[in-house]
Design an enzyme around this catalytic site. Structure first.
Site, short mmCIF file in Angstrom:
data_model
loop_
_atom_site.label_atom_id
_atom_site.label_comp_id
_atom_site.label_asym_id
_atom_site.label_seq_id
_atom_site.Cartn_x
_atom_site.Cartn_y
_atom_site.Cartn_z
N HIS A 105 -10.97 11.79 87.18
CA HIS A 105 -11.06 13.19 86.71
C HIS A 105 -12.51 13.55 86.48
O HIS A 105 -13.39 12.71 86.63
CB HIS A 105 -10.16 13.42 85.48
CG HIS A 105 -10.52 12.67 84.23
ND1 HIS A 105 -10.49 11.30 84.13
CD2 HIS A 105 -10.91 13.11 83.00
CE1 HIS A 105 -10.82 10.93 82.90
NE2 HIS A 105 -11.10 12.02 82.20
N HIS A 129 -14.37 14.55 83.85
CA HIS A 129 -15.13 14.39 82.61
C HIS A 129 -16.40 13.56 82.83
O HIS A 129 -16.39 12.61 83.61
CB HIS A 129 -14.25 13.74 81.52
CG HIS A 129 -13.30 14.70 80.89
ND1 HIS A 129 -12.19 14.29 80.18
CD2 HIS A 129 -13.30 16.06 80.84
CE1 HIS A 129 -11.54 15.36 79.72
NE2 HIS A 129 -12.19 16.44 80.12
N ASP A 184 -17.86 11.23 81.23
CA ASP A 184 -17.79 9.77 81.06
C ASP A 184 -16.94 9.11 82.16
O ASP A 184 -16.63 7.91 82.09
CB ASP A 184 -17.27 9.38 79.66
CG ASP A 184 -15.84 9.83 79.42
OD1 ASP A 184 -15.51 10.99 79.70
OD2 ASP A 184 -15.04 9.00 78.95
N HIS A 185 -16.59 9.90 83.18
CA HIS A 185 -15.85 9.36 84.34
C HIS A 185 -16.53 9.68 85.66
O HIS A 185 -16.39 8.92 86.62
CB HIS A 185 -14.41 9.89 84.33
CG HIS A 185 -13.66 9.42 83.14
ND1 HIS A 185 -12.81 8.33 83.17
CD2 HIS A 185 -13.69 9.83 81.85
CE1 HIS A 185 -12.34 8.11 81.95
NE2 HIS A 185 -12.87 9.01 81.13
N HIS A 223 -4.33 15.64 80.84
CA HIS A 223 -5.60 15.43 80.12
C HIS A 223 -6.63 16.41 80.70
O HIS A 223 -7.27 17.16 79.98
CB HIS A 223 -6.02 13.98 80.29
CG HIS A 223 -7.36 13.64 79.73
ND1 HIS A 223 -7.63 13.62 78.38
CD2 HIS A 223 -8.52 13.27 80.34
CE1 HIS A 223 -8.90 13.27 78.20
NE2 HIS A 223 -9.46 13.06 79.36
N ASP A 228 -7.71 8.35 82.02
CA ASP A 228 -7.40 8.80 80.65
C ASP A 228 -6.00 9.41 80.57
O ASP A 228 -5.73 10.23 79.70
CB ASP A 228 -8.42 9.85 80.18
CG ASP A 228 -9.79 9.26 79.89
OD1 ASP A 228 -9.96 8.04 80.01
OD2 ASP A 228 -10.70 10.05 79.55
N HIS A 274 -10.42 3.47 78.44
CA HIS A 274 -11.04 3.38 77.11
C HIS A 274 -10.39 2.28 76.27
O HIS A 274 -9.18 2.03 76.40
CB HIS A 274 -10.90 4.70 76.34
CG HIS A 274 -11.72 5.82 76.88
ND1 HIS A 274 -13.02 6.04 76.50
CD2 HIS A 274 -11.43 6.77 77.79
CE1 HIS A 274 -13.50 7.10 77.15
NE2 HIS A 274 -12.55 7.56 77.93
FE FE Z 1 -12.70 9.39 79.14
ZN ZN Z 2 -11.45 12.11 79.96
#
Ligand code: FE
Ligand code: ZN
Length: 254
Positions: free
Chosen positions: A55, A57, A59-60, A113, A132, A170
């Site tokens: 996805h 985000h 942090d991805h 998400h 996530d 995570h």
């Molecule tokens: Fe994440």
């Molecule tokens: Zn995420």
């Protein structure tokens, strides 16, 4: 036979390098921390050929440009990844099968998400990278999707074989466990798992990956239909019970 290198990065993310020894192809599942991902690949002697995003985000997908610049990797992911700056080289949707050397992964739409969140399922290896969408004892927050959509997405993951190994992005498990016992206090399997989680974390060991069987027995989001009565929702739809568990987690002060 795929080789998987899992390593912690950022504050609580996991990075994953998936390597097909026959061809040398190597995918990084998401790009939470480009420098650490490149270090890990070098330590293994693997050349990153692919980025597979779950996805958009940061942090991805935030390390996509740096990984691509360093390795020339081809970026595969959902269309929404363009929101972090650059569209994927190859946009994939549910039902497509993509190759990593001689291995094959199936794309699942697990939106909720984020709207375009996808998962990668290596059926032959019985391994899935779920980003996530589903966490150990938890699930992703509904930043963009509806509870109905997320429940449908989680059911797709739950439909994999019970022995499937799930890699989530995570290490949130201990915090998830503190919440889980509040909505499912009489679950002996959950109590035993929480003790095991505490033991692992006390020695700095990961609780990821996990098996689908364990999640089905202990994850309160997957177990929402069985928790209807204690939630005060007897007669409600499964997704409504899920929505209630999600709502309680969102306001849980653990
Ligand atoms: Fe994440
Ligand atoms: Zn995420």
């Amino acid at each position: 036979m795929l080789q998987i290198n899992q390593f912690p990065c950022l504050s609580d993310n996991y990075g994953f390098l998936v390597h097909d020894p026959a061809s040398g192809a190597t995918a990084t599942i998401d790009t939470p921390d480009a420098a650490e991902i490149l270090r890990q690949a070098q330590a293994k002697g693997w050349r990153i050929s692919d980025v597979w995003n779950t996805h958009w985000h940061p942090d991805h997908a935030g390390g996509n440009a740096a990984i691509k610049a360093a390795t020339g990797a081809v970026v595969t992911g959902p269309a929404e990844v363009e929101r972090i700056g650059t569209a994927p080289d190859r946009i994939v949707v549910e039902g497509e099968t993509i190759a990593l050397g001689s291995a094959e992964a199936r794309v699942l739409d697990v939106g909720g998400h984020t709207l375009g969140h996808i998962a990668y399922v290596f059926d032959a290896e019985n391994v899935a990278f779920v980003g996530d969408a589903l966490f150990a004892l938890g699930c992703g927050r509904l930043f963009e999707g509806t509870p109905q959509q997320m429940w449908t997405s989680l059911q797709k993951i739950a439909a994999l074989p019970d022995a499937a190994t799930l890699y989530c992005a995570h290490e949130y498990t201990q915090a998830n466990a503190r919440f889980a016992v509040t909505v499912d206090p009489n679950n002996a399997a959950l109590a035993a798992r929480v003790a095991e989680i505490d033991r692992l974390r006390a020695t700095g060991q990961p609780t990821v990956p996990m098996t689908l069987r364990t999640e089905k027995e202990t994850n309160p989001f997957l177990r929402a239909p069985q928790l209807k009565a204690p939630l005060g929702l007897a007669g409600a739809a499964d997704w409504e019970a899920f929505a209630e568990v999600r709502k309680r987690k969102d306001t849980f002060k653990g």
